[in-house]
Design a protein around this motif. Structure first.
Motif, PDB file in Angstrom:
ATOM      1  N   SER A  74       0.895  -1.226  -0.063  1.00 32.49           N
ATOM      2  CA  SER A  74      -0.049   0.092  -0.080  1.00 32.49           C
ATOM      3  C   SER A  74       0.838   1.270  -0.112  1.00 32.49           C
ATOM      4  O   SER A  74       1.983   1.055   0.355  1.00 32.49           O
TER       5      SER A  74
ATOM      6  N   GLU B 291       1.020   3.687   1.995  1.00 31.04           N
ATOM      7  CA  GLU B 291       1.551   3.777   3.459  1.00 31.04           C
ATOM      8  C   GLU B 291       2.961   2.801   3.683  1.00 31.04           C
ATOM      9  O   GLU B 291       3.914   3.397   4.107  1.00 31.04           O
TER      10      GLU B 291
ATOM     11  N   GLY C 249      -6.283   9.521   1.793  1.00 32.63           N
ATOM     12  CA  GLY C 249      -7.411   8.935   1.351  1.00 32.63           C
ATOM     13  C   GLY C 249      -7.012   7.656   0.849  1.00 32.63           C
ATOM     14  O   GLY C 249      -7.684   6.589   0.789  1.00 32.63           O
TER      15      GLY C 249
ATOM     16  N   ARG D  15      -4.046   3.251   1.970  1.00 37.66           N
ATOM     17  CA  ARG D  15      -4.014   1.914   2.492  1.00 37.66           C
ATOM     18  C   ARG D  15      -4.374   0.923   1.070  1.00 37.66           C
ATOM     19  O   ARG D  15      -4.542  -0.030   1.189  1.00 37.66           O
ATOM     20  N   ASN D  16      -4.729   1.781  -0.036  1.00 37.40           N
ATOM     21  CA  ASN D  16      -4.716   1.052  -1.209  1.00 37.40           C
ATOM     22  C   ASN D  16      -3.351   0.768  -1.877  1.00 37.40           C
ATOM     23  O   ASN D  16      -2.333   1.307  -1.634  1.00 37.40           O
ATOM     24  N   LEU D  17      -3.396  -0.480  -2.657  1.00 37.49           N
ATOM     25  CA  LEU D  17      -2.099  -0.790  -3.163  1.00 37.49           C
ATOM     26  C   LEU D  17      -1.628   0.121  -4.169  1.00 37.49           C
ATOM     27  O   LEU D  17      -2.518   0.667  -5.185  1.00 37.49           O
TER      28      LEU D  17
END
Lengths: 265, 525
Positions: free
Chosen positions: A108, A110, A142, A145-147
């Motif tokens: 992700s 992050e 936003g 946490r998405n890849l």
């Protein structure tokens, strides 16, 4: 800040005030010369543009200056530290955004910044705090946490740039940071870079977009066929005309296309 | 238009071959393989003409069902391979849907599988050349089967191109598909034994399949030959209705694909589910971060997962192999073999990174930390995994006296192998599928080096674990437990020493040759 930055005699001492000092870098691939002895002084605190047509050797030069590609000859110093003699010392001071390179995109956003921070040996608390700040600054909170593989081209550039900033480098080497980036993200990146330069950092970017370089950078070098054609402050290089016109004049362009008369409706 | 599409397909095939010798070799190998199978199939079908319909029928139905099943699942498995005529690519051109439909169907028959299927199905008419009515039924059935093969595979291909844009589905399906492929050998072996002992069961299966779209087309002539005309008529209806239904669904899917060209739709609904994952609990150091990243990739990247999915199946495969050959020692080797597969997966680790490896280089990561991190990630699951798999055959066979020796061998292979792989991957990169590509894709490239690295690694590892091998052989032949315990000790101590040595050497090598390793990664992708 008008350091005379061209030509630099080879073997000259480390000029005080150079953040990146490239000396006689040369590289040939399978007998074909890609970079033909490039020397360049990037003054500390400058926003330096490296412009040139496709295949001019920009990426090859920057790869050799950042320790990704071993040069055939020449060397590069980052704040006085030799990239090829003292790689760990030089790399600590430098943030790098290579062009056309994959990211660990199954992390992700992050995780990717965290990974870069930990690789540089930062402690966990620092990494957590800086990751949060960087995600905020690049407007990626936003999507943190998405890849990364699911990110758009602009977001991917931004997360890569964020990862190259996490260890608070003194010099940023960015290869085509604005390629396939939308205007909003580009403005976001530009603001962060400008702020970074104002606070004493040094940036060198390569780009095709003359207009952008003229507006954003204070120094510029024109590269073609593995050589520096002109280098200095933007005003020195463009000497009255626009940077784009001067560039085409230096590189030698191709006139408007003829023979497409059937296309004229 | 139809002729155009077929010409296009042939031209694409020819140009692809001209560009790429490896692909040409692949096509020749596939053709030879296909021809071999085809020869056997045609011969068998002609011979079946001589046996009575009660035996020939079930065999043809089973074969036909398997064929159609193959066409149905092939697009899921190898999506992208035969999408040269991908409907989305025709979206910009003004082509009537019906012509595109026919052209795509015929285009699907060009290639090794299409030609082989056509010839094999044509041969079934020989099997049913018994009387005029049966022969006509045979021709009808074969035509329907061929139509179903093509249309169903195109339908599935259209459906998966829709879904394939969602990355997660693609990766998941491929990993699931791996299981039956790996188990295919044992299943076929089992099926053959089943045929020997239990013909009735196979006949019952054929009877059921003949009422489904898979077996119905070829069930028609079988029913006619046995004189069950009403039954044949119903099966004909089933087959024809399936074909019409599939064609209709396919034309709908095609029409939709033409107005919505495949996009890189993201699956953004999963936001907020993930935190830092292993980055949260692994040590906060470069090595720990690399371990956390590698562990995340073991879970998320299907190229790693594919390697893993074979490992738990090793005892299953060896169980069937040893049962067939009455060789129980083979089954006992499950643990060491699984340990080898796990350890050797480290050798491709850097190659899997592709150019993302640049991050390690620009961050000035020490080679030792790089090696440690990758090996540590592997050990978190490989160590318990190898131990459990080693236990399985002993739990089944009850020969606990041999356990310590084999456990020592398994641990020795795992530890020494990981050390060796850490050295090898610091020096040699191998050609692997690029990130995001199908794990089953074998990219053309420096395959000779890949092959030599594999063989050289295997031989070297054999030498490194020679002490354990000898001790296991002694304990098995003499029956003295002492040798086994020594093997366990040697496996742990020697293995750990070689593990540390490999990481240190590999790290030093990587420090010196980092840019060269990176350059070879750039070249391959």
């Amino acid at each position: 800040m008008t350091l005379p930055s061209y030509p630099v005699p080879e073997g000259a001492g480390y000029p005080a005030g150079s953040a990146l000092s490239i000396r006689g870098l040369a590289k040939a691939f399978a007998g074909k010369t890609a970079v033909d002895g490039i020397s360049l002084e990037v003054p500390t605190g400058s926003f330096y543009g490296l412009v040139g047509p496709n295949g001019a050797g920009k990426t090859t030069t920057l790869s050799m200056a950042t320790g990704l590609l071993r040069p055939d000859a020449g060397t590069a110093l980052v704040l006085g530290r030799d990239v090829w003699q003292d790689p760990l010392g030089a790399k600590r001071l430098m943030g790098v955004l290579p062009d056309g390179v994959r990211l660990f995109d199954r992390l992700s956003g992050e995780q990717l910044i965290t990974y870069a921070g930990l690789l540089h040996g930062l402690d966990r608390a620092t990494v957590v705090a800086r990751t949060r700040d960087l995600l905020e600054a690049f407007d990626l909170t936003g999507d943190a946490r998405n890849l990364v593989v699911d990110y758009s081209a602009g977001m991917t550039k931004k997360i890569a740039l964020a990862a190259s900033l996490v260890h608070a480098p003194r010099l940023l080497v960015l290869d085509e940071p604005f390629e396939s980036v939308d205007p909003v993200s580009a403005a976001n990146i530009r603001a962060i870079l400008t702020d970074y330069v104002h606070s004493g950092g040094t940036v060198i970017v390569s780009s095709h977009v003359m207009d952008l370089v003229q507006r954003m950078c204070d120094h510029v070098a024109v590269v073609a066929q593995g050589r520096i054609l002109a280098a200095g402050t933007v005003d020195e290089v463009r000497s009255g005309s626009s940077l784009e016109d001067r560039f085409v004049e230096l590189v030698g362009g191709h006139g408007p296309a003829e023979g497409l008369s059937w296309l004229h409706t | 238009m139809v002729a155009h599409l077929i010409t296009l397909k042939l031209a694409l095939l020819r140009n692809g071959l001209r560009r790429n010798v490896a692909q040409l070799v692949g096509l020749i190998v596939a053709s030879l393989y296909g021809l071999g199978l085809l020869f056997l199939a045609v011969l068998g079908l002609i011979l079946l003409r001589l046996v009575n319909a009660g035996i020939a029928g079930p065999i043809v139905v089973l074969g036909g069902s398997a064929l159609l099943a193959g066409w149905t699942f092939a697009p899921i498995l190898v999506s992208g391979v035969d999408l040269t005529l991908d409907p989305g690519r025709f979206a910009p051109y003004p082509i009537p849907l019906s012509r595109l439909l026919v052209g795509q169907a015929l285009g699907g028959l060009i290639g090794v599988p299409g030609v082989c299927t056509t010839v094999a199905l044509a041969s079934t008419t020989v099997t049913w050349a018994r009387d005029p009515l049966t022969f006509v039924a045979g021709v009808l059935g074969a035509a329907l089967a061929l139509g179903l093969c093509v249309v169903v595979s195109r339908l599935v291909a259209s459906a998966v191109t829709d879904l394939a844009t969602s990355r997660r589905f693609r990766e998941g399906s491929r990993m699931v598909m791996m299981v039956p492929i790996v188990l295919l050998g044992p299943i076929v072996g089992l099926a053959i034994r089943g045929m020997e002992t239990n013909l009735d069961a196979m006949r019952a299966l054929a009877q059921v399949l003949a009422w489904t779209p898979f077996g119905a087309p070829l069930g028609v002539p079988a029913a006619v030959a046995e004189g069950h005309l009403p039954e044949a008529f119903v099966k004909l209806l089933i087959a024809a209705a399936s074909l019409v239904l599939a064609a209709w669904a396919w034309s709908r899917a095609l029409a939709r694909a033409l107005v919505t060209p495949a996009s890189r739709a993201s699956s953004g609904s999963r936001a907020g589910r993930r935190g830092l994952g292993p980055f949260g609990w692994m040590p906060a150091s470069p090595g720990g971060a690399i371990a956390a990243r590698a562990l995340t990739y073991w879970v998320r990247d299907p190229r790693y997962g594919t390697a893993l999915i074979i490992v738990p199946l090793v005892p299953v495969i060896l169980f069937f192999s040893s049962a067939q050959q009455h060789q129980s020692n083979l089954f006992l080797l499950s643990g060491p073999l699984a340990a080898f597969l796990l350890a050797w997966s480290l050798a491709t680790d850097v190659s899997y990174d592709s150019t993302a490896f640049s991050l390690h280089l620009t961050a000035g990561v020490r080679g030792r930390a790089d090696r440690w991190g990758r090996a540590l990630a592997l050990m978190t699951f490989a160590l318990p995994g190898a131990v459990v798999i080693t236990l399985v055959p002993f739990a089944v066979s009850g020969r606990w006296d041999l356990l310590p020796g084999y456990l020592g061998l398994a641990l020795g292979v795992l530890l020494s192998g990981s050390g060796l792989a850490s050295v090898v991957s610091a020096r040699f990169t191998v050609t692997v599928p690029l990130p995001g590509e199908s794990p089953f894709k074998r990219p053309p490239g420096n395959t000779t080096q890949t092959f030599l690295v594999q063989i050289g690694g295997l031989v070297t590892l054999g030498l490194l674990v020679l002490p354990e091998i000898v001790l296991v052989a002694f304990s098995a032949s003499t029956g003295q437990a002492g040798y086994g315990w020594v093997s366990l000790l040697v496996g742990i101590v020697l293995g750990s020493a070689l593990f540390v040595l490999g990481i240190t050497l590999g790290g030093m090598w990587l420090d010196r040759r980092g840019p060269e390793v990176y350059a070879s990664l750039v070249r391959s992708g």
